[in-house]
Design an enzyme around this catalytic site. Structure first.
Site, mmCIF file in Angstrom:
data_model
loop_
_atom_site.group_PDB
_atom_site.id
_atom_site.type_symbol
_atom_site.label_atom_id
_atom_site.label_comp_id
_atom_site.label_asym_id
_atom_site.label_seq_id
_atom_site.Cartn_x
_atom_site.Cartn_y
_atom_site.Cartn_z
ATOM 1 N N TYR A 36 68.314 118.036 61.242
ATOM 2 C CA TYR A 36 69.285 118.584 61.960
ATOM 3 C C TYR A 36 69.817 117.828 63.259
ATOM 4 C CZ TYR A 36 68.590 121.658 57.984
ATOM 5 O OH TYR A 36 68.399 122.266 56.777
ATOM 6 N N CYS A 37 69.680 116.761 63.374
ATOM 7 C CA CYS A 37 70.058 115.823 64.444
ATOM 8 C C CYS A 37 71.402 115.268 64.204
ATOM 9 C CB CYS A 37 69.014 114.931 64.608
ATOM 10 S SG CYS A 37 69.464 113.934 66.192
ATOM 11 N N GLY A 38 72.088 115.158 65.611
ATOM 12 C CA GLY A 38 73.363 114.236 65.412
ATOM 13 C C GLY A 38 73.410 112.903 64.964
ATOM 14 N N THR A 40 71.129 112.184 62.352
ATOM 15 C CA THR A 40 70.553 112.383 61.099
ATOM 16 C C THR A 40 71.040 111.342 60.000
ATOM 17 O OG1 THR A 40 69.399 114.338 61.419
ATOM 18 C CG2 THR A 40 69.744 113.804 59.002
#
Length: 146
Positions: A36-38, A40
């Site tokens: 859930y990272c920008g 990813t």
């Protein structure tokens, strides 16, 4: 510290231990991942492209889920595996969740990650700054690039 990644055993996604010696003779990208990272989508897409292009020539991707940065990997390894497989049609070698940085408040970092950071220092400090930090390991188990 000196040595190779082969000096370490790590927890796999099912909770067992596996020797990093399984990568003997192979090139490995070791990476801390988060679902859930920008970063990813772009990172998993790039890792999959590298894997598709170089797998037959001996490249392996060793992915270590890490929830240390913004709590962006909150779920269990089975959920991470399903997410990556379904969203990116990609199945890297997935390992158990790790702490890539240690400290009094956050706990003890994984020994493999302490080794990786010592072998290839970071900018300003050796700490891992965020998700998707990659270490390139040669066919002899030596960390050659960060």
């Amino acid at each position: 510290m000196s040595g190779t990644i082969y000096d370490f055993s790590v927890r796999d996604a099912q909770g067992g231990f596996v020797s990093m010696e399984k990568y003997s003779g192979l090139v490995v990208i070791i990476v801390n991942v988060a679902s859930y990272c920008g970063l990813t989508s772009s990172n998993y897409s790039e890792l999959k492209a590298l894997n598709d292009k170089y797998y037959e020539r001996g490249l392996r991707i060793a992915a270590f889920p890490c929830n240390q940065f913004g709590f962006q990997e909150p779920y269990c390894e089975a959920s991470v595996n399903t997410f990556v497989k379904e969203k990116f049609d990609f199945e890297p070698d997935l390992y158990g969740k790790v702490l890539v940085n240690g400290g009094i408040v956050i706990g003890k970092e994984a020994p493999l990650w302490a080794f990786l950071k010592q072998e290839q220092a970071g900018t300003l400090t050796n700490s891992i700054k965020w998700n998707f930090t990659k270490f390139l390991v040669d066919r002899k188990g030596k960390v050659v690039e960060r």
